[in-house]
Motif scaffolding. Structure first.
Motif, PDB file in Angstrom:
ATOM      1  N   CYS A 123       3.058  -2.403  -4.424  1.00 50.51           N
ATOM      2  CA  CYS A 123       3.543  -1.121  -3.913  1.00 50.51           C
ATOM      3  C   CYS A 123       4.660  -1.340  -2.888  1.00 50.51           C
ATOM      4  O   CYS A 123       4.551  -2.193  -2.007  1.00 50.51           O
ATOM      5  CB  CYS A 123       2.390  -0.345  -3.284  1.00 50.51           C
TER       6      CYS A 123
ATOM      7  N   ASN B 176       5.561   0.549  -0.575  1.00 52.45           N
ATOM      8  CA  ASN B 176       5.231   1.012   0.774  1.00 52.45           C
ATOM      9  C   ASN B 176       4.751  -0.195   1.588  1.00 52.45           C
ATOM     10  O   ASN B 176       3.694  -0.758   1.308  1.00 52.45           O
ATOM     11  CB  ASN B 176       4.133   2.080   0.693  1.00 52.45           C
TER      12      ASN B 176
ATOM     13  N   CYS C 120       1.293  -0.404   2.639  1.00 52.59           N
ATOM     14  CA  CYS C 120       0.261  -0.365   1.597  1.00 52.59           C
ATOM     15  C   CYS C 120       0.155  -1.734   0.917  1.00 52.59           C
ATOM     16  O   CYS C 120      -0.815  -2.441   1.093  1.00 52.59           O
ATOM     17  CB  CYS C 120       0.588   0.736   0.593  1.00 52.59           C
TER      18      CYS C 120
ATOM     19  N   CYS D 117       2.139   2.466  -5.691  1.00 57.26           N
ATOM     20  CA  CYS D 117       0.816   2.434  -6.317  1.00 57.26           C
ATOM     21  C   CYS D 117       0.394   3.834  -6.718  1.00 57.26           C
ATOM     22  O   CYS D 117      -0.303   4.022  -7.700  1.00 57.26           O
ATOM     23  CB  CYS D 117      -0.204   1.801  -5.371  1.00 57.26           C
TER      24      CYS D 117
ATOM     25  N   CYS E  97       1.803   7.113  -1.525  1.00 59.68           N
ATOM     26  CA  CYS E  97       2.873   6.201  -1.092  1.00 59.68           C
ATOM     27  C   CYS E  97       4.250   6.680  -1.552  1.00 59.68           C
ATOM     28  O   CYS E  97       5.224   6.603  -0.810  1.00 59.68           O
ATOM     29  CB  CYS E  97       2.598   4.794  -1.614  1.00 59.68           C
TER      30      CYS E  97
HETATM   31 ZN   LIG Z   1       0.849   2.132  -2.140  1.00 62.05          ZN
END
Ligand SMILES: [Zn+2]
Length: 228
Positions: A171, A173, A176, A192, A197
């Motif tokens: 991901c 982010n 994350c 994800c 996100c």
């Molecule tokens: Zn994520």
């Protein structure tokens, strides 16, 4: 937070106690080394919690987990060693998944750890099935945790050999960093989960642009569909 990736492998009837493990299970295992708003969040903080997770995913029998719990109660060092082993294999597997996603060689130590886990896999056998056909089973000859870790590693091996490893992603982010399987049509998914996100990234970009006086449409949103 759960990924909304489509199932990678269709649901198959579980025959015998062969413990069908899917790539989603592998990624869920990796993502137990979680974060909450950027702060590390360990979802398997104790051997007991790790065993409960393994039992829930069907990679350890309840009896095997209970045996390990009894051993751990008698010897706390035993519990610490087993938990460290779970965390080490998870961390090495994450490194391998990240390397696949980033198209870079994994750290050699990670491969060694993952390969050791693979070698610990229990013996697979073909057995007669209850429906008169043939089923797959395994013999319980080794350590249940070793076997669980090997089983959780297997789907990644299968994806590398006969799947779509290019769809293994991390991901975008930074807070994350979950591992996920990009089942989108275009294969260009970056988060994800779009509803968490993805939207967070989009909102942050909007804020940044507004700060710069630009309020135009989000054309730089990577051509990502609003669904994943
Ligand atoms: Zn994520």
């Amino acid at each position: 937070m759960l990924t909304n990736a489509e199932p990678v492998v269709p649901d198959l009837p579980v025959r015998g106690h062969a413990h069908e493990v899917r790539l989603d299970d592998t990624f869920d295992f990796l993502n137990t080394d979680d974060t909450d708003n950027g702060f590390p969040l360990e979802r398997l903080p104790t051997l007991d919690s790790a065993l409960a997770w393994f039992v829930d995913r069907g990679v350890i029998h309840l009896e095997g987990a209970d045996r390990l719990r009894a051993q751990a109660a008698a010897d706390p060092e035993f519990a610490a060693r087993d938990l460290a082993r779970v965390h080490a294999v998870r961390s090495a597997l994450w490194e391998v998944a990240d390397a696949i996603a980033e198209h870079r060689p994994p750290k050699p130590g990670a491969l060694d750890t993952v390969n050791r886990a693979l070698h610990a896999r229990q013996v697979i056998e073909l057995v007669p099935a209850a429906d008169g056909c043939v089923s797959v089973d395994h013999r319980h000859v080794g350590d249940p945790i070793d076997d669980a870790l090997a089983r959780l590693t297997d789907p990644l091996v299968t994806e590398l050999t006969s799947g779509h490893p290019e769809r293994i992603k991390i991901c975008d982010n930074e807070r994350c960093r979950w591992v996920f399987y990009d089942a989108s049509r275009t294969g260009r998914r970056r988060w994800c989960d779009m509803s968490t996100c993805g939207n967070r990234a989009k909102a942050a970009r909007h804020r940044a642009r507004r700060g710069q006086g630009a309020v135009e449409g989000d054309s730089a949103f990577d051509g990502q569909p609003a669904i994943s």
